[in-house]
Design a protein around this motif. Structure first.
Motif, PDB file in Angstrom:
ATOM      1  N   ARG A 267     -14.765   0.330   9.307  1.00 17.67           N
ATOM      2  CA  ARG A 267     -15.302  -0.536   8.251  1.00 17.67           C
ATOM      3  C   ARG A 267     -15.389  -1.957   8.811  1.00 17.67           C
ATOM      4  NH1 ARG A 267     -11.902   3.178   5.552  1.00 17.67           N
ATOM      5  NH2 ARG A 267     -12.875   4.120   3.738  1.00 17.67           N
TER       6      ARG A 267
ATOM      7  N   ILE B 203     -23.931 -21.753   7.993  1.00 13.76           N
ATOM      8  CA  ILE B 203     -23.239 -21.572   6.712  1.00 13.76           C
ATOM      9  C   ILE B 203     -21.846 -22.188   6.776  1.00 13.76           C
ATOM     10  CG2 ILE B 203     -22.282 -19.862   5.145  1.00 13.76           C
ATOM     11  CD1 ILE B 203     -24.642 -18.077   5.835  1.00 13.76           C
TER      12      ILE B 203
ATOM     13  N   VAL C 130     -26.303 -17.767  14.750  1.00 14.39           N
ATOM     14  CA  VAL C 130     -26.554 -19.149  14.366  1.00 14.39           C
ATOM     15  C   VAL C 130     -26.475 -19.319  12.849  1.00 14.39           C
ATOM     16  CG1 VAL C 130     -29.054 -19.089  14.134  1.00 14.39           C
ATOM     17  CG2 VAL C 130     -27.987 -21.117  14.996  1.00 14.39           C
ATOM     18  N   VAL C 131     -26.704 -18.232  12.115  1.00  7.41           N
ATOM     19  CA  VAL C 131     -26.610 -18.313  10.659  1.00  7.41           C
ATOM     20  C   VAL C 131     -25.172 -18.619  10.236  1.00  7.41           C
ATOM     21  CG1 VAL C 131     -26.978 -17.082   8.510  1.00  7.41           C
ATOM     22  CG2 VAL C 131     -28.515 -16.708  10.415  1.00  7.41           C
TER      23      VAL C 131
ATOM     24  N   VAL D 181     -19.800 -12.759   5.545  1.00  5.97           N
ATOM     25  CA  VAL D 181     -19.437 -11.431   6.031  1.00  5.97           C
ATOM     26  C   VAL D 181     -20.619 -10.691   6.627  1.00  5.97           C
ATOM     27  CG1 VAL D 181     -19.773 -10.181   3.879  1.00  5.97           C
ATOM     28  CG2 VAL D 181     -18.043  -9.417   5.482  1.00  5.97           C
ATOM     29  N   SER D 182     -21.823 -10.952   6.119  1.00  5.08           N
ATOM     30  CA  SER D 182     -22.946 -10.183   6.635  1.00  5.08           C
ATOM     31  C   SER D 182     -23.876 -11.024   7.494  1.00  5.08           C
ATOM     32  CB  SER D 182     -23.716  -9.550   5.478  1.00  5.08           C
ATOM     33  OG  SER D 182     -23.936 -10.525   4.497  1.00  5.08           O
ATOM     34  N   ALA D 183     -23.526 -12.297   7.702  1.00 14.06           N
ATOM     35  CA  ALA D 183     -24.354 -13.141   8.556  1.00 14.06           C
ATOM     36  C   ALA D 183     -23.781 -13.139   9.970  1.00 14.06           C
ATOM     37  CB  ALA D 183     -24.398 -14.563   8.005  1.00 14.06           C
ATOM     38  N   ARG D 184     -24.651 -13.388  10.951  1.00  8.34           N
ATOM     39  CA  ARG D 184     -24.190 -13.418  12.338  1.00  8.34           C
ATOM     40  C   ARG D 184     -24.877 -14.543  13.088  1.00  8.34           C
ATOM     41  NH1 ARG D 184     -21.241 -10.801  10.173  1.00  8.34           N
ATOM     42  NH2 ARG D 184     -20.544  -8.680  10.506  1.00  8.34           N
TER      43      ARG D 184
ATOM     44  N   LEU E 289     -22.993 -20.270  11.999  1.00  7.50           N
ATOM     45  CA  LEU E 289     -22.773 -21.682  12.310  1.00  7.50           C
ATOM     46  C   LEU E 289     -23.283 -22.560  11.179  1.00  7.50           C
ATOM     47  CD1 LEU E 289     -23.690 -22.169  16.083  1.00  7.50           C
ATOM     48  CD2 LEU E 289     -21.474 -22.450  15.020  1.00  7.50           C
TER      49      LEU E 289
ATOM     50  N   THR F 296     -14.989 -17.739   0.728  1.00  6.74           N
ATOM     51  CA  THR F 296     -16.243 -17.879   1.458  1.00  6.74           C
ATOM     52  C   THR F 296     -16.621 -16.608   2.218  1.00  6.74           C
ATOM     53  OG1 THR F 296     -15.043 -18.859   3.306  1.00  6.74           O
ATOM     54  CG2 THR F 296     -16.042 -20.362   1.748  1.00  6.74           C
TER      55      THR F 296
ATOM     56  N   PRO G 120     -17.790 -13.732   1.149  1.00  2.37           N
ATOM     57  CA  PRO G 120     -19.100 -13.167   0.799  1.00  2.37           C
ATOM     58  C   PRO G 120     -20.246 -13.908   1.476  1.00  2.37           C
ATOM     59  CG  PRO G 120     -17.778 -13.511  -1.159  1.00  2.37           C
ATOM     60  CD  PRO G 120     -17.023 -14.124  -0.033  1.00  2.37           C
ATOM     61  N   LEU G 121     -20.041 -15.204   1.791  1.00  2.09           N
ATOM     62  CA  LEU G 121     -21.118 -15.977   2.415  1.00  2.09           C
ATOM     63  C   LEU G 121     -21.308 -15.593   3.873  1.00  2.09           C
ATOM     64  CD1 LEU G 121     -20.423 -19.597   1.126  1.00  2.09           C
ATOM     65  CD2 LEU G 121     -21.289 -17.634  -0.090  1.00  2.09           C
TER      66      LEU G 121
ATOM     67  N   ARG H 269     -30.859   1.419   7.266  1.00  2.00           N
ATOM     68  CA  ARG H 269     -29.645   0.592   7.255  1.00  2.00           C
ATOM     69  C   ARG H 269     -29.590  -0.184   8.543  1.00  2.00           C
ATOM     70  NH1 ARG H 269     -26.179   3.865   3.566  1.00  2.00           N
ATOM     71  NH2 ARG H 269     -27.121   5.897   3.801  1.00  2.00           N
ATOM     72  N   ALA H 270     -29.231  -1.403   8.444  1.00  2.00           N
ATOM     73  CA  ALA H 270     -29.100  -2.179   9.675  1.00  2.00           C
ATOM     74  C   ALA H 270     -27.759  -1.868  10.311  1.00  2.00           C
ATOM     75  CB  ALA H 270     -29.194  -3.653   9.383  1.00  2.00           C
TER      76      ALA H 270
ATOM     77  N   GLU I  66     -21.268  -4.103  17.171  1.00  2.00           N
ATOM     78  CA  GLU I  66     -20.852  -3.744  15.823  1.00  2.00           C
ATOM     79  C   GLU I  66     -21.395  -2.402  15.377  1.00  2.00           C
ATOM     80  OE1 GLU I  66     -20.360  -7.891  13.393  1.00  2.00           O
ATOM     81  OE2 GLU I  66     -21.910  -6.459  12.869  1.00  2.00           O
TER      82      GLU I  66
END
Lengths: 336, 294, 247
Positions: free
Chosen positions: A206, A117, A112-113, A107-110, A115, A102, A104-105, A335-336, A197
Motif C-alpha cells: 500500500r 505544493i 516538482v508538483v 500523497v498522490s503528487a510527485r 515541491l 496536508t 491528502p495534498l 490505473r496509474a 512505486e
C-alpha cells in the motif's frame, strides 16, 4: 561498502560526537547558543532528508511542521508543564498533526508538483503565524519564554551551555531512532518506493500508506525540532520559518548527499555556519553571496551525478526520463 | 439608491479583488508556462515581477510616454532575466528538481539583493499617468481610475494569451508539450531552446505584470516572495497547467485577499489554505493520474 | 467447480478500437494455461485486466469466485495474483536479497513484519531459499541495478514467487533471453509446484506447447479457440490466424 570506509565513517562520527559534547567549554556563550539553534535546524534537515532523500519526495515545506511544533510547545506545552520532554511530545504531535492534515495534498503528487505544493503550504503556514496575533504574537513573535527542565526533578536549563547539551541529547536520541527505524523494513520499503512505486504496488504494497506514514513521521521530527528551537533561543517569530529557511534546508540536504540522514545534519551545520559567518563579515551583501553560493553549489557539487535517480516521479526533464513510448494507447479507466 | 443595498460596503473590495486577481493571473500564467511546458519550478519568478515593478517605479513620471517606456524596458529586462535563468539551468550539470529549486532560489537571492542595492531598501513610490491618477464614481463610490483601467488591460492580456495559446504555432507547441513532451521532442524542437523560449516568455509576462501592477502590488524587498507565493497558490488551485483554471483560481484568490479581508480580516490566510486543501483533496486523484501517467 | 481465476465477457476499448471484446477465460487451480495470438490480439491487455492494471469497460474478473474487477494491482497481489513484466527491473538501489524480501512482505506473516532487525533475519531464511531456487544465491548482496538482463528476469521470478502467489501471470518471459537462459526458464517453470497456476503469454509456440496444459488463441480481441496443445496445433482456423498475423 568497503570495511576501511566504514571504519573511517565510524571514526569521523565518533570524533564529531566528542567534539559536539566538548564544544561548549571551548567557545563563548554566544557561539554555544548559535550551535544549539543549528542543532534544531539540523534536526529539521534530517526530516527533509527523510522525505527528499530516503523516500524520494522532495519537499520545501518542512518549515510548516517546524513552526507548528515551535508554537505548540510555547502555547500549549507552556501551559501544561515546564518539562522539556512534555514540550517535545506536544511539539512532535503538533508537527505530525499538521503533516497529517496536508497528507491528502501531497500523497498522490510527485516530483516538482510536491515541491510546489509543499512550498505553498509552508508559506501559508508562515503567513498564518504572522497574522494570528492573539496566539502567536504576530510578526513580533513571542519573547521571554520561560526556561524548561529536561525531565521531572531536574533543574531548569538556565545557561546557554545547559540548553545546548539538552538539544544535543535530544537530537542524538531522535536521529538514533530515525536511523534505527530506517534499518528495519520501513527503510527498505521507502527506498523501494523511491526506485519504482508501480513495481511496489504490483507486489501488493500500500504505497499511499507508506507515503502518508513518512510524511507524518517527518512532520513529528520537524515538530520536535521546533521545540528545541524554542528552548535554544527562548524566542520565536515567523522569521525563523521563512522561505529562505526551506531553501537553506534543501541546500543542506543536497550538500549532505541527499540520501544520508547524518549527512543532512553535517550539511545543515555547514550551511548555517556559513550563513551566520557571512552575515557577520558582509552585513549588506550577505544575501548576494549566499545566492551565489547556491548557484555555485549546483555547479560544483561532486559525486551526486553518479547516483541513480533519487526522486519519485520525474527527475530529469521529461524528454530524458520518459520510457519508450508504449506501443498501445492508454485505455479509458486505466490505473496509474 | 446604491447605498441601501446590503452588499454595498463590499463593492469596492470586490472590484479591487478583480484587479488583484487579474494581476496575479498575469504573473502566475508565466509560472504555468514554466511548469507545464518545461517542468521547471522557477523560484525566481517573483524576482522577475519585482524587476518590472522597480522599473515602473524608476521610470514612471506621470506621463503616458513614460508608461510606454517603462513597459518596454521592464518587459525587456524581465525577459532577459528569464532567458538567463534558462541558460544557467541548461548549463547546470544535473537538472533535477532539487538542483532546479536550489539554482532558481539562489538566483532569486542574487537578483533580490541586486535590486535592493540598486533601488534601496524602501518601497519606492509609483506615479501612475496623471490622467488616471484620480478616481471615478461607480455605483455611488469613488474608485481609483487606474485600477479600473488596469482591469480592462489585464483582461485584454488574458484574452491575448488565450488566443496565443489557442491559435499560434508556438501556442500549439506549448499545448502539445503540456500534453506530451515527447511529441515535441519528436517534432525536432530542441528542448534547450524550448526551455529558453518558455522562461523568456514567462519573464515577459512577469515583467508586464510587474510594470502595470506596480501601483497595486508595489516593488519592495518583500515583493518577490509575495508574488511567488500567490502565483504558486494560484497555479496549484488552478489545476497545475490549465490556463482557464489558473484564471478562475486567480480571481478567487483576488476575492479572498480583498473581499475576504474586508469580511473577516484575520481569516484570509486560513481561507487560502482551506481553498487549496479543498481543491487539492477533490482533485488529488485526477491530478495524480494525469501527472504520473505523463 | 469454481475456477481459481476467471474472466467473464471482458471488454476493453482504446477509443473506438476494442482491444478485448467479450473475452472469457478460466484458470483452474495449478493449471498451466497459455495465451497465444498474433500481435495486437489483446494478450497483454488481458493480462493487464487480470492483474488489475486495466479496468475493463465491461465484464467481470473473479478470483476463487470473488469479484475482484474493481481491485487494483496491489490488492490483487495481496490476494495472490502476481505478475512478471516484460521489462524486468526490480528496485535498482536495493540489493537482490532486499528486493526479494520487499516483494515477500505483503503476504508474509504479519507478526514479524515490523520488528526491528527482523528484516535481516527473515531475509536470511525465506529469501535465501528463494534465491537458491532461481539460481541467484551467490548474488544476494549485489544491487539489482547491476544485474544483467537474464539475471533480472530470474530476480523478477524470485520476487513474484516470494509473494506466495496462487496465480502467476507471465508476460513473454523468454523475451531477450539467451538460448541457455530460455532452457533454464523452461525447466524452472516445468518443476514449479502445482500450488501455483500459471497464465503464460508467449510468442514462441515451442515453449507454449512444452509448458502448457491448455491454450487459448486470441485474435482481434476475441477468443478464437481453447483446447489442449494438440487440439490447437491441429485446428485449421488457428493456423490461418497465425499465417495472416505473421504475413
Amino acid at each position: 561498502m568497503p570495511r576501511a570506509l566504514r571504519a573511517l565513517r565510524r571514526g569521523i562520527t565518533a570524533v564529531v560526537l566528542v567534539g559536539l559534547v566538548l564544544a561548549p567549554s571551548a567557545v563563548d556563550d554566544y557561539t554555544v547558543a548559535l550551535l544549539a539553534r543549528t542543532l534544531a535546524l539540523g534536526l529539521v534537515a534530517v526530516s527533509v532528508a527523510l522525505l527528499t532523500g530516503v523516500a524520494g519526495l522532495p519537499t520545501l515545506g518542512q518549515t510548516a511542521p517546524y513552526a507548528a511544533g515551535a508554537y505548540a510547545s510555547v502555547v500549549v506545552g507552556g501551559q501544561l508543564s515546564d518539562v522539556g520532554l512534555v514540550h517535545l511530545g506536544v511539539a512532535a504531535a503538533a508537527g505530525a498533526a499538521l503533516a497529517a492534515a496536508t497528507v491528502p495534498l501531497v500523497v498522490s503528487a510527485r516530483g516538482v508538483v510536491v515541491l510546489m505544493i509543499t512550498l505553498a503550504v509552508g508559506e501559508l503556514v508562515v503567513t498564518i503565524v504572522g497574522r494570528w496575533r492573539s496566539v502567536t504574537g504576530g510578526t513580533d513573535g513571542l519573547a521571554g519564554i520561560p526556561p524548561v527542565r529536561p525531565l521531572w526533578g531536574l533543574p531548569v536549563l538556565a545557561t546557554d551551555r545547559a540548553r545546548y547539551l539538552y538539544a544535543l541529547v535530544v537530537v542524538a536520541v531522535l536521529v538514533g531512532v530515525v536511523l534505527l527505524v530506517l534499518r528495519t523494513r520501513v527503510g527498505l520499503l521507502l527506498r523501494a518506493g523511491r526506485d519504482d512505486e508501480a513495481r511496489l504496488r504490483a507486489s501488493g504494497h500500500r504505497v499511499a500508506l507508506h507515503v502518508a506514514g513518512v510524511h507524518v513521521a517527518a512532520g513529528a521530527v520537524a515538530g520536535a525540532a521546533g521545540s528545541l528551537l524554542v528552548v535554544a533561543q527562548q524566542y520565536v517569530s515567523p522569521a525563523d520559518f521563512g522561505f529562505d529557511t526551506s531553501a537553506l534546508l534543501l541546500l543542506a540536504v543536497v550538500i549532505g548527499g541527499t540520501w544520508s540522514v547524518g549527512g543532512a545534519l553535517i550539511g545543515a551545520a555547514i550551511v548555517i555556519a556559513s550563513r551566520d559567518w557571512l552575515f557577520g563579515v558582509l552585513p549588506g551583501q550577505a544575501p548576494l553571496v549566499l545566492g551565489l553560493a547556491f548557484v555555485a553549489t549546483v555547479y560544483l557539487l561532486p559525486g551526486a551525478g553518479h547516483r541513480p535517480p533519487a526522486v519519485r516521479g520525474r527527475l530529469l526533464p521529461p524528454a530524458l526520463t520518459r520510457r519508450p513510448v508504449p506501443d498501445r494507447p492508454s485505455p479509458t479507466g486505466v490505473r496509474a | 439608491m446604491a447605498a441601501d443595498l446590503g452588499f454595498d460596503p463590499y463593492l469596492v473590495p470586490a472590484v479591487d479583488g478583480v484587479a488583484y486577481g487579474l494581476l496575479v493571473f498575469v504573473a502566475a500564467s508565466g509560472l504555468v508556462l514554466c511548469f507545464g511546458v518545461a517542468d521547471i519550478l522557477n523560484l525566481a519568478h517573483g524576482t522577475l515581477y519585482a524587476i518590472g515593478g522597480y522599473t515602473a517605479a524608476a521610470l514612471l513620471d506621470g506621463g503616458w510616454s513614460s508608461l510606454v517606456l517603462a513597459l518596454a524596458v521592464g518587459v525587456a529586462a524581465a525577459t532577459t532575466a528569464g532567458a538567463l535563468v534558462a541558460v544557467l539551468l541548461t548549463r547546470a550539470a544535473r537538472r533535477n528538481h532539487l538542483t532546479q529549486a536550489l539554482l532558481t532560489f539562489g538566483l532569486a537571492l542574487v537578483g533580490g539583493s541586486l535590486l535592493v542595492s540598486a533601488f534601496g531598501p524602501d518601497q519606492p513610490p509609483v506615479r501612475v499617468p496623471a490622467a488616471l491618477d484620480g478616481s471615478v464614481v461607480i455605483a455611488g463610490h469613488r474608485y481609483a481610475a487606474y485600477r479600473l483601467v488596469f482591469i480592462g488591460v489585464a483582461a485584454l492580456i488574458a484574452g491575448l494569451l488565450h488566443l496565443a495559446v489557442r491559435r499560434t504555432r508556438a501556442g500549439m507547441l506549448v499545448r502539445a508539450a503540456v500534453d506530451d513532451a515527447e511529441m515535441v521532442a519528436v517534432l525536432g524542437v530542441n528542448p534547450a531552446r524550448v526551455r529558453v523560449g518558455v522562461l523568456a516568455a514567462a519573464g515577459a509576462l512577469a515583467g508586464v505584470a510587474g510594470v502595470l501592477g506596480a501601483p497595486i502590488i508595489g516593488p519592495g524587498p518583500g515583493t518577490a516572495d509575495v508574488v511567488l507565493l500567490l502565483s504558486l497558490v494560484v497555479v496549484v488551485l488552478g489545476g497545475l497547467g490549465s490556463m482557464g483554471g489558473t484564471l478562475l483560481a486567480a480571481l478567487a484568490v483576488g476575492q479572498i485577499q480583498t473581499l475576504g479581508v474586508a469580511l473577516a480580516p484575520s481569516a484570509a490566510p486560513f481561507l487560502l489554505f482551506a481553498a487549496m486543501a479543498a481543491v487539492l483533496a477533490v482533485r488529488a486523484r485526477g491530478l495524480a493520474t494525469a501527472r504520473r501517467a505523463a | 467447480m469454481t475456477p481459481l481465476l476467471s474472466a467473464h465477457g471482458v471488454t476493453v476499448r482504446y477509443g473506438s478500437l476494442a482491444a478485448l471484446d467479450g473475452v472469457d477465460l478460466r484458470l483452474e487451480l495449478g493449471q498451466r494455461h497459455a495465451l497465444i495470438g498474433p500481435n495486437g490480439a489483446g494478450k497483454t491487455t488481458l493480462l493487464d485486466v487480470l492483474g488489475g492494471r486495466t479496468r475493463p469497460a465491461a465484464g467481470r474478473v473473479r478470483l476463487a469466485g470473488r469479484d475482484v474487477t474493481r481491485l487494483g494491482p496491489a490488492a490483487r497481489a495481496r490476494r495472490g495474483v502476481n505478475r512478471i513484466h516484460q521489462r524486468p527491473a526490480g528496485w535498482p538501489t536495493l540489493t537482490v536479497r532486499e528486493n526479494v524480501l520487499v516483494a515477500a512482505l505483503p503476504r508474509a506473516a504479519p507478526t514479524r513484519r515490523w520488528w526491528p532487525g527482523g528484516a535481516r533475519r527473515a531475509a536470511a531464511r525465506t529469501t535465501g531459499a528463494m534465491l537458491e531456487r532461481v539460481g541467484l544465491a551467490g548474488l544476494g548482496g549485489t544491487l539489482a541495478g547491476h544485474l544483467a538482463h537474464g539475471q533480472r528476469r530470474q530476480l523478477e521470478i524470485a520476487m513474484a514467487l516470494a509473494g506466495r502467489p496462487r496465480v502467476l501471470l507471465l508476460d513473454e518471459p523468454a523475451a531477450g533471453l539467451s538460448a541457455v537462459e530460455v532452457e533454464w526458464l523452461v525447466e524452472f517453470l516445468r518443476v514449479l509446484p502445482r500450488s501455483v497456476a500459471v497464465l503464460l503469454v508467449e510468442h514462441r509456440l515451442d515453449l507454449v506447447y512444452a509448458l502448457s496444459d491448455t491454450v487459448t488463441v486470441l485474435r482481434d480481441g476475441r477468443t478464437l479457440a481453447t483446447g489442449t496443445p494438440a487440439e490447437i496445433r491441429a485446428a485449421e482456423p488457428v493456423r490461418q490466424a497465425y499465417a495472416e498475423g505473421v504475413a
